[in-house]
Motif scaffolding. Structure first.
Motif, PDB file in Angstrom:
ATOM      1  N   UNK A   1       0.832  -1.214   0.000  1.00  0.00           N
ATOM      2  CA  UNK A   1       0.000   0.000   0.000  1.00  0.00           C
ATOM      3  C   UNK A   1       0.855   1.248   0.000  1.00  0.00           C
ATOM      4  N   UNK A   2       1.866   1.285   0.863  1.00  0.00           N
ATOM      5  CA  UNK A   2       2.729   2.460   0.943  1.00  0.00           C
ATOM      6  C   UNK A   2       3.486   2.701  -0.363  1.00  0.00           C
ATOM      7  N   UNK A   3       4.001   1.618  -0.964  1.00  0.00           N
ATOM      8  CA  UNK A   3       4.742   1.768  -2.216  1.00  0.00           C
ATOM      9  C   UNK A   3       3.828   2.217  -3.355  1.00  0.00           C
ATOM     10  N   UNK A   4       2.593   1.720  -3.317  1.00  0.00           N
ATOM     11  CA  UNK A   4       1.621   2.128  -4.336  1.00  0.00           C
ATOM     12  C   UNK A   4       1.304   3.617  -4.206  1.00  0.00           C
ATOM     13  N   UNK A   5       1.133   4.079  -2.957  1.00  0.00           N
ATOM     14  CA  UNK A   5       0.860   5.506  -2.730  1.00  0.00           C
ATOM     15  C   UNK A   5       2.060   6.362  -3.111  1.00  0.00           C
ATOM     16  N   UNK A   6       3.271   5.853  -2.806  1.00  0.00           N
ATOM     17  CA  UNK A   6       4.485   6.617  -3.101  1.00  0.00           C
ATOM     18  C   UNK A   6       4.694   6.803  -4.601  1.00  0.00           C
ATOM     19  N   UNK A   7       4.227   5.824  -5.379  1.00  0.00           N
ATOM     20  CA  UNK A   7       4.415   5.892  -6.835  1.00  0.00           C
ATOM     21  C   UNK A   7       3.306   6.663  -7.545  1.00  0.00           C
ATOM     22  N   UNK A   8       2.311   7.138  -6.795  1.00  0.00           N
ATOM     23  CA  UNK A   8       1.200   7.880  -7.405  1.00  0.00           C
ATOM     24  C   UNK A   8       1.684   9.246  -7.908  1.00  0.00           C
ATOM     25  N   UNK A   9       1.378   9.617  -9.135  1.00  0.00           N
ATOM     26  CA  UNK A   9       1.833  10.907  -9.686  1.00  0.00           C
ATOM     27  C   UNK A   9       1.065  12.108  -9.129  1.00  0.00           C
ATOM     28  N   UNK A  10      -0.009  11.857  -8.397  1.00  0.00           N
ATOM     29  CA  UNK A  10      -0.852  12.962  -7.933  1.00  0.00           C
ATOM     30  C   UNK A  10      -0.424  13.509  -6.574  1.00  0.00           C
ATOM     31  N   UNK A  11       0.596  12.927  -5.929  1.00  0.00           N
ATOM     32  CA  UNK A  11       1.017  13.410  -4.612  1.00  0.00           C
ATOM     33  C   UNK A  11       2.349  14.139  -4.721  1.00  0.00           C
ATOM     34  N   UNK A  12       2.660  14.930  -3.710  1.00  0.00           N
ATOM     35  CA  UNK A  12       3.896  15.707  -3.707  1.00  0.00           C
ATOM     36  C   UNK A  12       5.103  14.812  -3.440  1.00  0.00           C
ATOM     37  N   UNK A  13       6.268  15.359  -3.754  1.00  0.00           N
ATOM     38  CA  UNK A  13       7.504  14.615  -3.542  1.00  0.00           C
ATOM     39  C   UNK A  13       7.721  14.325  -2.058  1.00  0.00           C
ATOM     40  N   UNK A  14       7.397  15.311  -1.229  1.00  0.00           N
ATOM     41  CA  UNK A  14       7.586  15.152   0.214  1.00  0.00           C
ATOM     42  C   UNK A  14       6.702  14.023   0.758  1.00  0.00           C
ATOM     43  N   UNK A  15       5.454  13.975   0.309  1.00  0.00           N
ATOM     44  CA  UNK A  15       4.544  12.930   0.759  1.00  0.00           C
ATOM     45  C   UNK A  15       4.984  11.570   0.243  1.00  0.00           C
ATOM     46  N   UNK A  16       5.510  11.539  -0.992  1.00  0.00           N
ATOM     47  CA  UNK A  16       5.994  10.283  -1.557  1.00  0.00           C
ATOM     48  C   UNK A  16       7.166   9.740  -0.735  1.00  0.00           C
ATOM     49  N   UNK A  17       8.059  10.648  -0.324  1.00  0.00           N
ATOM     50  CA  UNK A  17       9.191  10.236   0.498  1.00  0.00           C
ATOM     51  C   UNK A  17       8.727   9.705   1.849  1.00  0.00           C
ATOM     52  N   UNK A  18       7.675  10.324   2.357  1.00  0.00           N
ATOM     53  CA  UNK A  18       7.131   9.862   3.649  1.00  0.00           C
ATOM     54  C   UNK A  18       6.587   8.441   3.530  1.00  0.00           C
ATOM     55  N   UNK A  19       5.857   8.166   2.427  1.00  0.00           N
ATOM     56  CA  UNK A  19       5.326   6.815   2.215  1.00  0.00           C
ATOM     57  C   UNK A  19       6.455   5.804   2.022  1.00  0.00           C
ATOM     58  N   UNK A  20       7.512   6.230   1.323  1.00  0.00           N
ATOM     59  CA  UNK A  20       8.653   5.338   1.124  1.00  0.00           C
ATOM     60  C   UNK A  20       9.328   5.017   2.460  1.00  0.00           C
ATOM     61  N   UNK A  21       9.422   6.045   3.328  1.00  0.00           N
ATOM     62  CA  UNK A  21      10.010   5.831   4.650  1.00  0.00           C
ATOM     63  C   UNK A  21       9.163   4.850   5.466  1.00  0.00           C
TER      64      UNK A  21
END
Length: 433
Positions: free
Chosen positions: A336-356
């Protein structure tokens, strides 16, 4: 800055006011002397004196004293306010400990975290180790507020915190000084028993402190002599002190030998105790043989010996099942987190948070899998011992004590205390009930 001045890398230092450089008389006097020695000029916006004249030097001294007085007066006022807040049941600042939260400057129970705190104290009260507590917290999915696993240091700090039984202690006597420029001794210790809703009872807290204090005496100071499997169990009967393991060279050959010694027999303590050094090989072998005899006696006389193994295997199966379910849940979270991190509709900061968050889940999953592997190996070993008992009931010392690590665990499983009586040349082994 002072290092640069010493290296003659700077010629002038400018400060808005002298108190921006230092507020302590001794500090600023020393700094100015050093700067003069280094040939570096100090310019302050509030300096209206001529330091080259006696009158100017006197004016500067008054200004420095005024700055020190002001700093200490402010710190003292702040300290008085914080002590008053503590007496009134208000927080004096800082982050509340795990299990508590602050609402309108007052402590309240954090019901999402409090069960973990209670679990820690209950497990210590039942004799569990910090490692057991960490494993159980991980199994239940508890993490620190930084979303990391609990550590030995964190758990020890929490188990010593008076706030968990509802007592708020501020300006604790004998504690660390909080401010160098405030005479803490001028303020009384504040102990408010009504400021915090308790998570545990005072009785449970005191019981945990007693157990932890007891562990202090017997815990080895380091792992340098980890091969001494009786450390923490062996006591001198003459003076009651715990005997510790060490190595020395003796005899004509000069070879190293392992011994257990009483601290009060040492010349540094005036040899107040008569108990001499004890050969580690002798005492350890005697303990191993005694335990082996007890195990073999139980296996040969108890019709339930097979059931004991089966019970442990069943418990391991349940633990492995719970861990496997947790690993499956973590797999789902990671996806789920990786799927959210790869979404083009979210900011870079939020993507990094999901990756973390995904990385944190992977770390926990790795630990869980390692625990599964350990339990699986343990089940294999127990099954092998169970099968060997059916064929050959008697187990040798080597069958049971396969390594120093295993020996330490087995000894602590059966032995409560070992007393060495040098007067009567006797060793008393006290088994756990």
């Amino acid at each position: 800055m002072m290092s640069l001045a010493e290296q003659h890398s700077i010629d002038v230092i400018i400060v808005v006011k002298f108190d921006r450089l230092a507020r302590d008389l001794a500090d600023i006097a020393t700094a100015i002397k050093l700067l003069n020695l280094y040939g570096c000029q100090l310019v302050a916006g509030d300096d209206v004196s001529d330091a080259n004249t006696p009158a100017g030097e006197f004016m500067r001294s008054i200004l420095f004293a005024q700055n020190q007085y002001h700093a200490r007066r402010v710190a003292s006022d702040v300290m008085a306010t914080e002590c008053h807040n503590a007496k009134s049941g208000l927080t004096a600042g800082g982050t509340p400990p795990f299990g508590l939260k602050i609402v309108d400057k007052r402590f309240e129970i954090n019901h999402n975290e409090a069960p973990a705190v209670k679990l820690m104290f209950e497990m210590v009260d039942k004799g569990h180790s910090y490692a057991d507590i960490i494993n159980e917290l991980e199994r239940l999915g508890y993490t620190t507020r930084k979303n990391t696993a609990f550590t030995y240091t964190t758990i020890n700090s929490m188990l010593r915190n008076d706030k968990y039984y509802g007592t708020y202690v501020y300006n604790r006597k004998g504690g660390k000084r909080k401010r160098d420029r405030v005479l803490i001794e001028e303020f009384d210790e504040v102990r408010n028993t009504k400021a915090i809703p308790p998570i545990i009872s005072k009785q449970l807290f005191d019981s945990a402190q007693s157990i932890l204090d007891g562990r202090k005496v017997v815990r080895p100071k380091s792992n340098k002599y980890s091969q001494f499997i009786l450390t923490g169990l062996l006591y001198c009967k003459s003076c009651g002190s715990p005997m510790s393991g060490t190595t020395n060279k003796g005899g004509s050959s000069g070879k190293s030998r392992r011994i257990y010694t009483c601290p009060n027999h040492h010349s540094k303590r005036g040899k107040k105790c008569i108990t001499k050094a004890l050969n580690a090989e002798y005492i350890e072998q005697a303990v191993k043989l005694t335990i082996s005899e007890s195990i073999n006696k139980y296996l040969s006389t108890s019709p339930l010996s097979s059931a004991v193994f089966d019970k442990r295997l069943s418990a391991i199966k349940e633990e492995v099942g719970a861990l496997s379910r947790r690993i499956t849940e973590l797999n789902s979270k990671i996806s789920t987190f990786l799927e959210k991190a790869s979404s083009p509709s979210i900011s870079k900061r939020l993507a990094e948070r999901y990756e973390k968050q995904a990385d944190d889940c992977i770390d926990v999953q790795t630990k869980k899998q390692a625990e599964v592997n350990r339990l699986t190996d343990q089940a294999t070993a127990i099954t092998a011992i169970k099968d060997s008992c059916k064929q050959t009931p008697l187990l040798s010392v080597d069958d049971i004590f396969t390594s120093d690590k295993v020996s330490r665990e087995v000894v602590r499983l059966f032995i409560k205390r070992i007393d060495v009586d040098d007067n009567n040349d006797d060793i008393s082994i006290i088994f756990k009930s």
